[in-house]
Design a protein around this motif. Structure first.
Motif, PDB file in Angstrom:
ATOM      1  N   UNK A   5       0.830  -1.210   0.000  1.00 59.73           N
ATOM      2  CA  UNK A   5       0.000   0.000   0.000  1.00 59.73           C
ATOM      3  C   UNK A   5       0.860   1.255   0.000  1.00 59.73           C
ATOM      4  N   UNK A   6       0.318   2.322  -0.560  1.00 61.76           N
ATOM      5  CA  UNK A   6       1.013   3.603  -0.550  1.00 61.76           C
ATOM      6  C   UNK A   6       0.553   4.402   0.661  1.00 61.76           C
ATOM      7  N   UNK A   7       1.460   4.746   1.552  1.00 59.14           N
ATOM      8  CA  UNK A   7       1.045   5.491   2.739  1.00 59.14           C
ATOM      9  C   UNK A   7       0.589   6.896   2.380  1.00 59.14           C
ATOM     10  N   UNK A   8      -0.499   7.324   2.999  1.00 59.64           N
ATOM     11  CA  UNK A   8      -1.012   8.674   2.812  1.00 59.64           C
ATOM     12  C   UNK A   8      -0.968   9.406   4.143  1.00 59.64           C
ATOM     13  N   UNK A   9      -1.244  10.709   4.098  1.00 56.13           N
ATOM     14  CA  UNK A   9      -1.275  11.485   5.334  1.00 56.13           C
ATOM     15  C   UNK A   9      -2.315  10.925   6.298  1.00 56.13           C
ATOM     16  N   UNK A  10      -3.447  10.483   5.784  1.00 61.60           N
ATOM     17  CA  UNK A  10      -4.482   9.906   6.653  1.00 61.60           C
ATOM     18  C   UNK A  10      -3.995   8.604   7.282  1.00 61.60           C
ATOM     19  N   UNK A  11      -3.301   7.770   6.485  1.00 61.51           N
ATOM     20  CA  UNK A  11      -2.740   6.524   7.018  1.00 61.51           C
ATOM     21  C   UNK A  11      -1.783   6.827   8.161  1.00 61.51           C
ATOM     22  N   UNK A  12      -0.895   7.775   7.929  1.00 60.20           N
ATOM     23  CA  UNK A  12       0.107   8.132   8.932  1.00 60.20           C
ATOM     24  C   UNK A  12      -0.559   8.737  10.163  1.00 60.20           C
ATOM     25  N   UNK A  13      -1.536   9.617   9.945  1.00 60.89           N
ATOM     26  CA  UNK A  13      -2.182  10.286  11.074  1.00 60.89           C
ATOM     27  C   UNK A  13      -2.914   9.287  11.961  1.00 60.89           C
ATOM     28  N   UNK A  14      -3.607   8.343  11.345  1.00 65.63           N
ATOM     29  CA  UNK A  14      -4.324   7.336  12.145  1.00 65.63           C
ATOM     30  C   UNK A  14      -3.346   6.490  12.946  1.00 65.63           C
ATOM     31  N   UNK A  15      -2.235   6.080  12.309  1.00 61.95           N
ATOM     32  CA  UNK A  15      -1.247   5.259  12.997  1.00 61.95           C
ATOM     33  C   UNK A  15      -0.625   6.015  14.163  1.00 61.95           C
ATOM     34  N   UNK A  16      -0.204   7.241  13.916  1.00 57.67           N
ATOM     35  CA  UNK A  16       0.474   8.007  14.946  1.00 57.67           C
ATOM     36  C   UNK A  16      -0.476   8.369  16.078  1.00 57.67           C
ATOM     37  N   UNK A  17      -1.732   8.676  15.744  1.00 60.78           N
ATOM     38  CA  UNK A  17      -2.706   9.010  16.790  1.00 60.78           C
ATOM     39  C   UNK A  17      -2.869   7.853  17.754  1.00 60.78           C
ATOM     40  N   UNK A  18      -2.879   6.642  17.226  1.00 58.41           N
ATOM     41  CA  UNK A  18      -3.030   5.474  18.100  1.00 58.41           C
ATOM     42  C   UNK A  18      -1.783   5.234  18.940  1.00 58.41           C
ATOM     43  N   UNK A  19      -0.621   5.684  18.431  1.00 60.03           N
ATOM     44  CA  UNK A  19       0.620   5.465  19.160  1.00 60.03           C
ATOM     45  C   UNK A  19       0.835   6.511  20.248  1.00 60.03           C
ATOM     46  N   UNK A  20       0.558   7.767  19.918  1.00 61.73           N
ATOM     47  CA  UNK A  20       0.815   8.844  20.868  1.00 61.73           C
ATOM     48  C   UNK A  20      -0.305   9.001  21.888  1.00 61.73           C
ATOM     49  N   UNK A  21      -1.490   8.485  21.559  1.00 62.94           N
ATOM     50  CA  UNK A  21      -2.641   8.496  22.471  1.00 62.94           C
ATOM     51  C   UNK A  21      -3.167   9.888  22.766  1.00 62.94           C
ATOM     52  N   UNK A  22      -2.456  10.919  22.361  1.00 59.48           N
ATOM     53  CA  UNK A  22      -2.842  12.289  22.691  1.00 59.48           C
ATOM     54  C   UNK A  22      -2.480  13.173  21.512  1.00 59.48           C
ATOM     55  N   UNK A  23      -3.484  13.611  20.779  1.00 64.50           N
ATOM     56  CA  UNK A  23      -3.241  14.403  19.580  1.00 64.50           C
ATOM     57  C   UNK A  23      -2.444  15.647  19.846  1.00 64.50           C
ATOM     58  N   UNK A  24      -2.537  16.184  21.076  1.00 68.52           N
ATOM     59  CA  UNK A  24      -1.805  17.408  21.376  1.00 68.52           C
ATOM     60  C   UNK A  24      -0.310  17.202  21.295  1.00 68.52           C
ATOM     61  N   UNK A  25       0.136  15.968  21.551  1.00 64.28           N
ATOM     62  CA  UNK A  25       1.575  15.707  21.470  1.00 64.28           C
ATOM     63  C   UNK A  25       2.099  15.905  20.059  1.00 64.28           C
ATOM     64  N   UNK A  26       1.232  15.700  19.096  1.00 67.56           N
ATOM     65  CA  UNK A  26       1.680  15.859  17.719  1.00 67.56           C
ATOM     66  C   UNK A  26       1.556  17.280  17.224  1.00 67.56           C
ATOM     67  N   UNK A  27       0.907  18.145  18.010  1.00 60.93           N
ATOM     68  CA  UNK A  27       0.855  19.541  17.644  1.00 60.93           C
ATOM     69  C   UNK A  27      -0.386  19.944  16.899  1.00 60.93           C
TER      70      UNK A  27
END
Length: 319
Positions: A5-27
């Motif tokens: 699969x080709x990673x998209x911004x949505x793919x990355x955002x969903x993955x990172x959101x689940x990892x960081x648990x807190x959207x504020x950490x990502x800015x």
């Protein structure tokens, strides 16, 4: 074979959101972390995540294998180096069989943005010293490959052909290559039992450099190997210039032979790469390749390789 699969911004955002648990950490607050692709990605799909993290996605199974090995290798080398090595805060699979690692960002720019200072050269010496201290056998048990030294004579011949093509394009004077004679290439062959752990990809974008010229960290360990230490000296010559690279290698305890071998590996490599780029008529990397060639061909005091002799190698190492 199943298409990855080709990673998209949505793919990355969903993955990172689940990892960081807190959207504020990502800015980006409740909208999830801010993500944007990194221009220089090498063999991985690489994304900035907010201001503090970098996400690297392996695009195929070979890259996934390299990434798994890299995570283990970074833990092995970290205690030996005076520079930062990225730390993974999370890793796993982003697609079946394809890995990811979410790393903390090492603060600073790159060697393409900042010049390395005299103190930064001492940092690079610490890098070369530390790599030599990493137990090679232990690195190999992690899957790090052992590579044979390249033939400088074969590279010299290839560079000679490439230099003629560059001369026709008014890019390079092939007479400059005459300094490396066939006899000198033989003298500068890699010596037996000198293999160490080498990063093997010390490009400018992989050197984290602060505004004051200090080298703060080393990125992307996927190409690491047990092999010829002159390869890392060559990488530094291309990234920060031959004088700085040779001074750093000398500070790290390397004598004239590996310093000169690294110098000529860099010089021949840059001539060959620029000619290959011109042959493809691909203007994209030309400014970078021209800059790398200039770095590698900066003059150093130790240039007369034909006078290098085994019995007085240490005496010839006065740079």
């Amino acid at each position: 074979m199943t298409q990855a699969p080709t990673p998209t911004a949505d793919t990355v955002r969903r993955l990172v959101s689940s990892l960081l648990k807190d959207g504020a950490k990502g800015g980006a607050g409740t909208a999830g972390p801010e993500v944007r692709p990194v221009a220089e990605g090498g063999g991985h799909s690489t994304w900035w995540v907010g201001t503090r993290h970098v996400l690297r996605l392996a695009p195929d199974r070979a890259a996934a294998l390299s990434q798994r090995r890299e995570l283990r290798l970074r833990d092995l080398v970290r205690p030996h180096l005076p520079l930062a090595v990225p730390t993974s805060v999370a890793h796993g699979e982003w697609a079946p069989g394809l890995t990811y690692t979410l790393d903390t960002k090492v603060p600073g720019g790159t060697a393409e943005e900042h010049d390395v200072s005299a103190v930064g050269e001492a940092d690079l010496a610490g890098l070369l010293t530390g790599l030599r201290e990493v137990p090679a056998r232990q690195a190999e048990t992690l899957g790090v490959p052992r590579t044979a030294p390249r033939s400088l004579e074969a590279l010299r011949r290839a560079a000679g052909r490439a230099a003629e093509r560059l001369a026709a394009a008014d890019e390079f004077d092939p007479v400059r290559l005459h300094q490396l004679t066939p006899q000198a290439a033989v003298q500068l062959a890699a010596q037996p039992a000198t293999a160490v752990l080498v990063h093997h990809d010390l490009r400018g974008e992989h050197l984290v450099v602060s505004a004051d010229g200090r080298v703060r960290g080393i990125l992307d360990w996927t190409d690491a190997a047990v092999g010829d230490p002159a390869e890392d000296i060559a990488g530094l010559a291309i990234a920060v210039g031959s004088p700085a690279a040779v001074r750093a290698a000398t500070l790290a305890g390397y004598a004239a032979r590996p310093c000169l071998r690294g110098l000529w590996l860099a010089r021949c490599d840059t001539v060959v790469r620029l000619a290959e780029c011109l042959d493809r008529r691909d203007a994209g990397p030309l400014p970078l390749l021209r800059s790398q060639l200039r770095h590698a061909w900066e003059a150093i005091l130790l240039e007369r390789v034909t006078e290098l002799r085994d019995e007085d190698e240490d005496a010839d190492a006065e740079l």
